[in-house]
Design an enzyme around this catalytic site. Structure first.
Site, PDB file in Angstrom:
ATOM      1  N   ASN A  29       0.812  -1.232   0.000  1.00 55.79           N
ATOM      2  CA  ASN A  29       0.000   0.000   0.000  1.00 55.79           C
ATOM      3  C   ASN A  29       0.839   1.272   0.000  1.00 55.79           C
ATOM      4  O   ASN A  29       0.400   2.311   0.486  1.00 55.79           O
ATOM      5  CB  ASN A  29      -0.971  -0.005   1.185  1.00 55.79           C
ATOM      6  CG  ASN A  29      -0.231  -0.036   2.515  1.00 55.79           C
ATOM      7  OD1 ASN A  29       0.984  -0.290   2.537  1.00 55.79           O
ATOM      8  ND2 ASN A  29      -0.921   0.238   3.604  1.00 55.79           N
ATOM      9  N   ASP A  31       3.301   2.575   1.685  1.00 59.76           N
ATOM     10  CA  ASP A  31       3.658   3.395   2.854  1.00 59.76           C
ATOM     11  C   ASP A  31       5.094   3.097   3.287  1.00 59.76           C
ATOM     12  O   ASP A  31       5.530   3.504   4.357  1.00 59.76           O
ATOM     13  CB  ASP A  31       2.660   3.185   4.012  1.00 59.76           C
ATOM     14  CG  ASP A  31       2.673   1.758   4.529  1.00 59.76           C
ATOM     15  OD1 ASP A  31       3.399   0.897   3.946  1.00 59.76           O
ATOM     16  OD2 ASP A  31       1.971   1.484   5.521  1.00 59.76           O
ATOM     17  N   ASP A  35       3.587  -5.503   4.557  1.00 58.30           N
ATOM     18  CA  ASP A  35       2.295  -5.673   5.234  1.00 58.30           C
ATOM     19  C   ASP A  35       1.654  -7.021   4.887  1.00 58.30           C
ATOM     20  O   ASP A  35       2.165  -7.769   4.057  1.00 58.30           O
ATOM     21  CB  ASP A  35       1.350  -4.513   4.864  1.00 58.30           C
ATOM     22  CG  ASP A  35       1.388  -4.211   3.375  1.00 58.30           C
ATOM     23  OD1 ASP A  35       1.227  -5.163   2.586  1.00 58.30           O
ATOM     24  OD2 ASP A  35       1.617  -3.035   2.995  1.00 58.30           O
ATOM     25  N   ASP A 104       3.949 -16.503  15.056  1.00 59.91           N
ATOM     26  CA  ASP A 104       4.756 -16.408  16.263  1.00 59.91           C
ATOM     27  C   ASP A 104       3.841 -16.297  17.475  1.00 59.91           C
ATOM     28  O   ASP A 104       2.867 -15.542  17.458  1.00 59.91           O
ATOM     29  CB  ASP A 104       5.645 -15.152  16.184  1.00 59.91           C
ATOM     30  CG  ASP A 104       7.110 -15.504  16.105  1.00 59.91           C
ATOM     31  OD1 ASP A 104       7.641 -15.951  17.132  1.00 59.91           O
ATOM     32  OD2 ASP A 104       7.699 -15.342  15.026  1.00 59.91           O
ATOM     33  N   ASP A 209       8.073 -18.313  20.622  1.00 58.72           N
ATOM     34  CA  ASP A 209       9.215 -17.457  20.875  1.00 58.72           C
ATOM     35  C   ASP A 209       9.812 -17.713  22.264  1.00 58.72           C
ATOM     36  O   ASP A 209       9.080 -17.864  23.244  1.00 58.72           O
ATOM     37  CB  ASP A 209       8.731 -15.998  20.790  1.00 58.72           C
ATOM     38  CG  ASP A 209       9.858 -15.014  20.874  1.00 58.72           C
ATOM     39  OD1 ASP A 209      10.711 -15.018  19.977  1.00 58.72           O
ATOM     40  OD2 ASP A 209       9.900 -14.229  21.855  1.00 58.72           O
ATOM     41  N   GLU A 265      11.326 -22.119  19.948  1.00 59.20           N
ATOM     42  CA  GLU A 265      12.651 -21.527  19.768  1.00 59.20           C
ATOM     43  C   GLU A 265      13.413 -21.745  21.062  1.00 59.20           C
ATOM     44  O   GLU A 265      13.077 -21.154  22.080  1.00 59.20           O
ATOM     45  CB  GLU A 265      12.519 -20.031  19.477  1.00 59.20           C
ATOM     46  CG  GLU A 265      13.875 -19.398  19.202  1.00 59.20           C
ATOM     47  CD  GLU A 265      14.002 -17.976  19.709  1.00 59.20           C
ATOM     48  OE1 GLU A 265      14.864 -17.255  19.212  1.00 59.20           O
ATOM     49  OE2 GLU A 265      13.247 -17.591  20.630  1.00 59.20           O
ATOM     50  N   HIS A 340      15.773 -14.370  11.168  1.00 58.62           N
ATOM     51  CA  HIS A 340      15.743 -12.899  11.233  1.00 58.62           C
ATOM     52  C   HIS A 340      16.605 -12.340  12.357  1.00 58.62           C
ATOM     53  O   HIS A 340      16.682 -11.126  12.516  1.00 58.62           O
ATOM     54  CB  HIS A 340      14.288 -12.457  11.424  1.00 58.62           C
ATOM     55  CG  HIS A 340      13.726 -12.920  12.743  1.00 58.62           C
ATOM     56  ND1 HIS A 340      13.473 -14.253  13.019  1.00 58.62           N
ATOM     57  CD2 HIS A 340      13.417 -12.251  13.880  1.00 58.62           C
ATOM     58  CE1 HIS A 340      13.018 -14.367  14.252  1.00 58.62           C
ATOM     59  NE2 HIS A 340      12.977 -13.157  14.795  1.00 58.62           N
ATOM     60  N   ASP A 341      17.186 -13.171  13.182  1.00 58.10           N
ATOM     61  CA  ASP A 341      18.028 -12.706  14.290  1.00 58.10           C
ATOM     62  C   ASP A 341      19.505 -12.871  13.975  1.00 58.10           C
ATOM     63  O   ASP A 341      20.349 -12.719  14.865  1.00 58.10           O
ATOM     64  CB  ASP A 341      17.726 -13.525  15.562  1.00 58.10           C
ATOM     65  CG  ASP A 341      16.347 -13.234  16.097  1.00 58.10           C
ATOM     66  OD1 ASP A 341      15.853 -12.122  15.899  1.00 58.10           O
ATOM     67  OD2 ASP A 341      15.756 -14.140  16.721  1.00 58.10           O
TER      68      ASP A 341
HETATM   69  C1  NOJ Z   1      13.457 -14.332  19.685  1.00 54.49           C
HETATM   70  C2  NOJ Z   1      13.043 -13.597  18.452  1.00 54.49           C
HETATM   71  O1  NOJ Z   1      13.390 -14.352  17.330  1.00 54.49           O
HETATM   72  C3  NOJ Z   1      13.743 -12.258  18.499  1.00 54.49           C
HETATM   73  O2  NOJ Z   1      13.618 -11.549  17.280  1.00 54.49           O
HETATM   74  C4  NOJ Z   1      13.200 -11.466  19.665  1.00 54.49           C
HETATM   75  O3  NOJ Z   1      13.957 -10.284  19.797  1.00 54.49           O
HETATM   76  C5  NOJ Z   1      13.313 -12.262  20.981  1.00 54.49           C
HETATM   77  N1  NOJ Z   1      12.946 -13.635  20.847  1.00 54.49           N
HETATM   78  C6  NOJ Z   1      12.415 -11.651  22.023  1.00 54.49           C
HETATM   79  O4  NOJ Z   1      11.074 -11.844  21.699  1.00 54.49           O
END
Ligand code: NOJ
Length: 572
Positions: A29, A31, A35, A104, A209, A265, A340-341
Site C-alpha cells: 500500500n 507506505d 504488510d 509467532d 518465541d 525456539e 531474522h536474528d
Molecule cells: C526471539 C526472536 O526471534 C527475536 O527476534 C526477539 O527479539 C526475541 N525472541 C524476544 O522476543
C-alpha cells in the site's frame, strides 16, 4: 545397516517452510513498510517456489520496541501491517493454495503497553500484579539496587525499576518487554486463550518465541567475570523444570486437540538432551525445536572484517550430525540455516567469489537432511549482509546496544565498533526483499522504511526467476525432490550417516531407506577436492551445481563448492 524409520507421520513433516519477516517482505500500500496484503500478493510466488508452510513473524499490535515481539494486543494487527480482515483473507487464500500458516506465539513477555502490564504496575495489590515478575530492590551500602545482578539479552540489567510501586520487574529482553509470570495459572489460562482464538481463525500452528525462558532460577546473584556489572547467565532463566509443566499443559489443551504444529525456539541455550525433553515424540510438549548450534561454526567472534570469516566445516558437521543422530528415532527437527536474528547465509557461510555455487551447495547440504526445511526470506536469491556505514543505519535494539558495548571497549575506534556490531547485526537479515531491479528493489513504490541493499540491481527475484540456472531454481528443484519425486521417501524418512567426519573441506552424508541410499556430497572449499566413489555404484544423479560431473577411475573431482546428490547402491 541402519535404515530410516517412518516412526510417526505428521503433515508438517512433509512440508517445506518459508519464514517471512512482514516488515521487509512486500509493501502493498505504498507506505514504505511490508504488510499482510503484501504477503497475500506474493502467495503465488511462494506457491511457485513450492513451499507449503509459512511462518510469519509477529504482526500484532505493538509499539515496535523489538519489531513486534513486544506485543500490546494479541488479538489485533499493528496498523502498519494491516487489519484482522487482511489476516483472515491471507489465511483463506493461503489455504486455497495448500499453504499452511504458522504464527509467532510470544509467551515470555508482553509490551509494557499491554493492558495487563499497565494494570500490574498500578499497585502491589492490583489483580494483575502477579501477571509479571516483581521484586523489591536490594539495599547495598545504603543504596537501592536491582534484586540480582542478572544481565539481559539486549544488554544492561534483567530488571527495570518502576517508580509507581518502588519495585523492579523482570525483563530479560528490553525494558519495554516485561516478562510474564508463568507460575500464575491466570497467565497460563490467558495465553491458552490467545492460542485458541488464533487457531479458531484457521491458522495451522505456532513458532513459540523464547520458549525455554518461562521459568526462573532462585533470585541469587550470577557469577560475574571481568568485573562485569550484569553478567548474562543463561542458566538463571533457561530450560528450568517448570517450563516442561507449562508446555505439557499447552500440549494437552491446545496443540494435541488441534493437531497444529508447535515449533519452539530454544535458542542457544538448549543441549540436545533438553531439545529431546521438549520435542521427542513422547515428550507431549512440542513438535520440534529450533536450535542455533550450527549458526556460528566460524570465527565470527574473533574477526572484524567479513573477508576474514572462515567456516569450520568439521564443527559444522559435528553439530548438524549430533542433532540428526539424537533425533533419528526419537523426534523430528526443523532444518534452517539462519533466521531474522542472524546474519545472512550467503555472508555467514557462502563465498562472494562463488555466490551461485556456494549458495546452491549450502541449500543442498541442508535440504537433503531429515527434517522440515525452513527457508528464510531472500535466502533463495542469495541476499547478503548490508554494508552498514553508520550506527544510524541500525534499527534493531540489540545491534545498537552491541555497538555501544564495543564502543565502550574501544572508545577511540568507532569504526571498529561499527564493524563488530555489523557482522552479527540482526538488521542484516531485515533489509527489504529484492523483488526486481526497479526503484527500491520493487519492494515499495516509496522510500522504504527497511534498508534496501545496494546490490538489488544484480540480486533480485525477477532476475533469479528469469535465469534458468539460478539459485532460486535450485531451491525450487530441491523442494520438488522432497515433496513430489521418486526420492521423496528417501529424503523424508531415510536414516542419516555422516561420512568422513574429519575431512575439513567436504560435508558428505548418506541417507538410507528401504534398501535405497542417497549420497549427498558437498565441498565447502574454493580449492579442488576429491571423493572416493569406489564403495558405491551410481544409480542416478538428482542434484548438481555444475553443468557436468567429473569422475575419473571412481574418483569424483570436485570444483569450488561443488555439490552433488547421487542415488547409489552400496557395494558391500
Ligand atoms: C526471539 C526472536 O526471534 C527475536 O527476534 C526477539 O527479539 C526475541 N525472541 C524476544 O522476543
Amino acid at each position: 545397516m541402519k535404515e530410516g524409520l517412518r516412526v510417526i507421520e505428521k503433515w508438517w513433516m512433509k512440508s517445506v517452510g518459508y519464514q517471512i519477516y512482514p516488515k521487509s517482505f512486500y509493501d502493498s500500500n505504498a507506505d514504505g513498510i511490508g504488510d499482510i496484503n503484501g504477503i497475500r500478493e506474493k502467495l503465488d510466488y511462494l506457491n511457485d517456489l513450492g513451499v507449503n508452510l509459512i511462518w510469519i513473524c509477529p504482526f500484532y499490535d505493538s509499539p515496535m520496541d523489538d519489531n513486534g515481539y513486544d506485543v500490546r494486543n494479541f488479538f489485533d494487527v499493528a496498523k502498519e501491517f494491516g487489519s484482522m480482515d487482511d489476516v483472515k483473507h491471507l489465511i483463506e487464500e493461503a489455504h486455497q493454495r495448500g499453504i499452511k500458516i504458522v504464527l509467532d506465539y510470544v509467551l515470555n513477555h508482553t509490551s509494557d503497553e499491554h493492558p495487563w502490564f499497565i494494570e500490574s504496575r498500578q499497585s502491589k495489590d492490583n489483580p494483575y500484579r502477579d501477571y509479571y515478575i516483581w521484586h523489591e530492590g536490594k539495599i547495598v551500602d545504603g543504596k537501592k539496587i536491582e534484586p540480582t545482578n542478572w544481565g539481559s539479552f539486549f544488554g544492561g540489567s534483567a530488571w527495570n525499576y518502576d517508580e509507581m510501586t518502588d519495585s523492579y520487574y523482570m525483563k530479560i529482553f528490553s525494558n519495554k518487554m516485561p516478562d510474564l509470570n508463568w507460575k500464575n495459572v491466570a497467565v497460563q489460562d490467558a495465553m491458552i486463550d490467545v492460542a485458541k482464538q488464533w487457531l479458531n481463525l484457521g491458522i495451522d500452528g505456532f513458532r513459540i518465541d523464547a520458549v525455554s525462558h518461562l521459568d526462573r532460577a532462585p533470585f541469587e546473584d550470577a557469577t560475574a567475570h571481568d568485573g562485569e556489572k550484569y553478567p548474562l547467565d543463561w542458566y538463571k532463566f533457561s530450560n528450568l523444570p517448570k517450563v516442561h509443566d507449562y508446555l505439557k499443559r499447552l500440549h494437552e489443551e491446545v496443540f494435541k486437540p488441534s493437531d497444529c504444529v508447535a515449533i519452539g525456539e530454544v535458542g542457544g541455550s538448549a543441549s540436545i538432551d533438553s531439545g529431546l525433553l521438549y520435542s521427542a515424540f513422547d515428550s507431549n510438549e512440542l513438535s520440534m525445536v529450533f536450535n542455533f548450534d550450527h549458526n556460528w561454526c566460524n570465527n565470527l567472534h574473533e574477526v572484524n572484517h567479513p573477508k576474514k570469516l572462515k567456516t569450520n566445516v568439521i564443527d559444522l558437521k559435528r553439530v548438524f550430525s549430533s542433532w540428526q543422530y539424537a533425533f533419528e528415532e526419537r523426534g523430528w527437527l526443523p532444518l534452517n540455516w539462519l533466521n531474522h536474528d542472524q546474519p545472512r547465509l550467503m555472508s555467514q557461510y557462502g563465498d562472494y567469489k562463488y555466490p551461485l555455487q556456494s549458495g546452491k551447495m549450502l541449500a543442498t547440504a541442508l535440504h537433503m537432511m531429515r527434517g522440515t526445511p525452513f527457508i528464510y526470506q531472500g535466502e533463495e536469491i542469495g541476499m547478503t549482509n548490508y554494508p552498514f556505514e553508520d550506527v544510524s543505519d541500525f534499527n534493531d535494539i540489540s545491534s545498537i546496544s552491541s555497538y555501544r558495548y564495543h564502543l565502550e571497549k574501544n572508545p577511540d575506534d568507532p569504526v571498529l565498533a561499527l564493524r563488530k556490531a555489523a557482522l552479527r547485526s540482526r538488521d542484516n537479515a531485515r533489509t527489504a526483499i529484492q523483488w526486481s531491479n526497479d526503484l527500491y528493489a520493487g519492494f515499495s513504490t516509496v522510500k522504504p522504511i527497511p534498508l534496501v541493499h545496494p546490490n538489488y540491481k544484480k540480486v533480485n527475484v525477477e532476475q533469479s526467476i528469469k535465469q534458468q540456472d539460478s539459485l532460486w531454481h535450485h531451491y525450487k528443484h530441491l523442494i520438488h525432490l522432497r515433496r513430489q519425486s521418486e526420492i521423496s521417501d528417501l529424503i523424508l524418512w531415510g536414516s542419516y550417516h555422516l561420512l568422513d567426519a574429519d575431512n575439513p573441506h567436504n560435508y558428505v552424508y548418506l541417507r538410507r531407506y528401504q534398501g535405497e541410499s542417497l549420497l549427498v556430497i558437498n565441498s565447502f572449499s574454493r580449492k579442488k577436492q576429491t571423493f572416493d566413489l569406489s564403495p558405491y555404484t551410481i544409480m542416478g544423479q538428482y542434484v548438481t551445481n555444475y553443468p557436468d560431473t567429473r569422475i575419473n577411475k571412481q574418483t569424483l573431482h570436485l570444483r569450488p563448492y561443488e555439490s552433488i546428490v547421487f542415488k547409489v547402491k552400496e557395494n558391500v
